[in-house]
Design an enzyme around this catalytic site. Structure first.
Site: not given
Length: 449
Positions: A90, A155
């Site tokens: 991400d 994250e």
């Protein structure tokens, strides 16, 4: 000869690495449905699963409690050292697309660097991990260690999904050595191990004095101004030199690792001409060994909507970063008590928002020695140690799950990468050097267990 053969194999694969990174960057994998289509995260996760499998690690998509997808795989080698390689797929939002020099979702080469959101943080790190495994397969054949791969999908949001999954499925992250590829070097070409992550906590403070705003011409001077009270409170968080001062918190720590050069800090932080760093200590002390309070936002009237009024309510969010050796819960309580004590008047409400523990690596084990040797061989320079002001929540969770594991943080990021900012980029030479260091590291771990 192994080093030369690995280096040659990595060099031959760099065009493929660029293509893989371009495909990854094209996925708008911001784990926030308000900003990007969730299908983009799903597309990124499936692409990562495919790339990890192509590198020799059969992998599967694992749903995490926060709704993200993690890619997890393992190649068992009973009796061999177990190594976990971590990255995340991400990314943070791109912000104002018009501020970018090229499309943030298209990997673009300029002056030898590759530009795009996630090019360094953290898709470039993932490509380096996979490149190391591919080169090792070509040169050595069967890997000499057990390899597990975990690529997280949330994250950047600190949603905690991977940490919860790891707690429920510790088999996914079981390892003797954990390599967190989510940091980088203090300068390009200088191998760096991040050995300290600051703990963090934030609070919202609200000051109320009036049932509603009051006309400043009629009541100003006697009416208690909530905004002024808040500003006075926030000002108390800094000494005259600008260093954080919170009642009850030690602000005398000294950073034992590599020094942060003042000139480099000026450039990295983009200080304006004529503006100096705040505080009385060395840059490393202020960043990694002492508490730092930052006012992140204030709720108050915007200047574009100014009215002649004494404000009856104002609030702010204050973020606190503390050294890894400091208990963030205790520090947050000290911050709350300090804010209460230093608000001159009004009704004060303080709400704790976030809390995260710091991390200090144990650096005297055989895996760290092997990594230092591998980095020196790959980069031609001895590795240095640094701290990081941010937090990587999964690092703390893994340390708790596997307290005997050696955990090291490294990566392809460096100051010119401008991670989380416009025109994020990666130096492909950093990808190649890290891949070589990782490949050499994996070949040097056979005597760990």
């Amino acid at each position: 000869m192994t080093k030369e053969r690995l280096a040659a194999a990595i060099a031959d694969r760099m065009p493929r690495a660029r293509a893989d990174l371009a495909a990854l960057v094209a996925c708008r994998s911001v784990f926030d449905a308000r900003i990007e289509d969730p299908a983009e995260c799903a597309r990124a996760a499936e692409l990562v699963r495919s790339l990890v499998a192509q590198a020799g690690v059969p992998a599967a998509l694992e749903a995490t409690p926060d709704g993200s997808s993690a890619v997890c795989g393992r190649v068992a080698r009973p009796g061999a050292p177990r190594v976990l390689l971590y990255a995340h797929h991400d990314v943070v939002p791109v912000g104002d697309v018009a501020a970018w020099s090229s499309d943030p979702w298209t990997l673009t080469e300029r002056d030898g660097r590759w530009y795009g959101r996630g090019a360094a943080d953290c898709k470039g790190n993932l490509v380096a991990l996979l490149l190391a495994l591919q080169a090792l397969t070509e040169v050595v054949g069967e890997w000499p260690v057990e390899v597990a791969v975990v690529v997280e999908g949330s994250e950047e949001q600190s949603a905690g999904g991977m940490a919860e999954l790891a707690a429920a499925r510790p088999d996914l992250v079981a390892a003797d050595v954990i390599v967190m590829a989510d940091t980088g070097n203090i300068e390009a070409g200088l191998p760096t191990l991040t050995t300290s992550l600051r703990g963090t906590g934030s609070v919202r403070i609200t000051v109320r004095t009036l049932a509603h705003a009051a006309h400043s011409g009629m009541f100003g001077g006697a009416a208690p101004d909530a905004l002024q009270a808040l500003l006075t409170t926030l000002a108390s968080l800094r000494s005259p030199s600008g260093e954080t001062t919170i009642d009850g918190l030690d602000a005398s720590g000294v950073w034992p690792g590599a020094a942060y050069d003042l000139g480099r800090f000026r450039e990295d932080a983009a200080l304006l001409a004529g503006v100096d760093p705040v505080g009385d200590g060395a840059i490393g002390d202020l960043l990694w060994a002492r508490p730092a309070a930052t006012v992140l936002a204030i709720d108050a009237p915007a200047t574009a909507r100014v009215t002649a009024a004494v404000q009856g309510e104002a609030s702010a969010i204050v973020n606190l970063r503390v050294p890894a050796t400091m208990d963030p819960a205790v520090a947050q309580r000290c911050l709350v008590e300090h804010l209460r004590a230093h608000t001159p008047y009004g009704l004060v409400e303080i709400e704790p928002l976030t809390l995260g523990r710091g991390f200090a690596a144990r650096t005297d084990g055989p895996a760290y020695a092997a990594m230092r040797a591998a980095m020196a061989a790959a980069y031609g320079r001895e590795a240095v140690e640094t701290g990081q002001g941010g937090s990587i929540p999964l690092t703390v969770a893994l340390a708790e799950l596997h307290p005997d594991a050696e955990i090291m943080l490294l990566g392809v990021e460096e100051p010119a990468s401008r991670i989380h900012a416009t025109d994020e980029s990666v130096d492909p030479a950093e990808i190649a050097r890290l891949a070589l260091a990782l490949a050499l590291f994996l070949t040097g771990l056979t005597n760990l267990c």
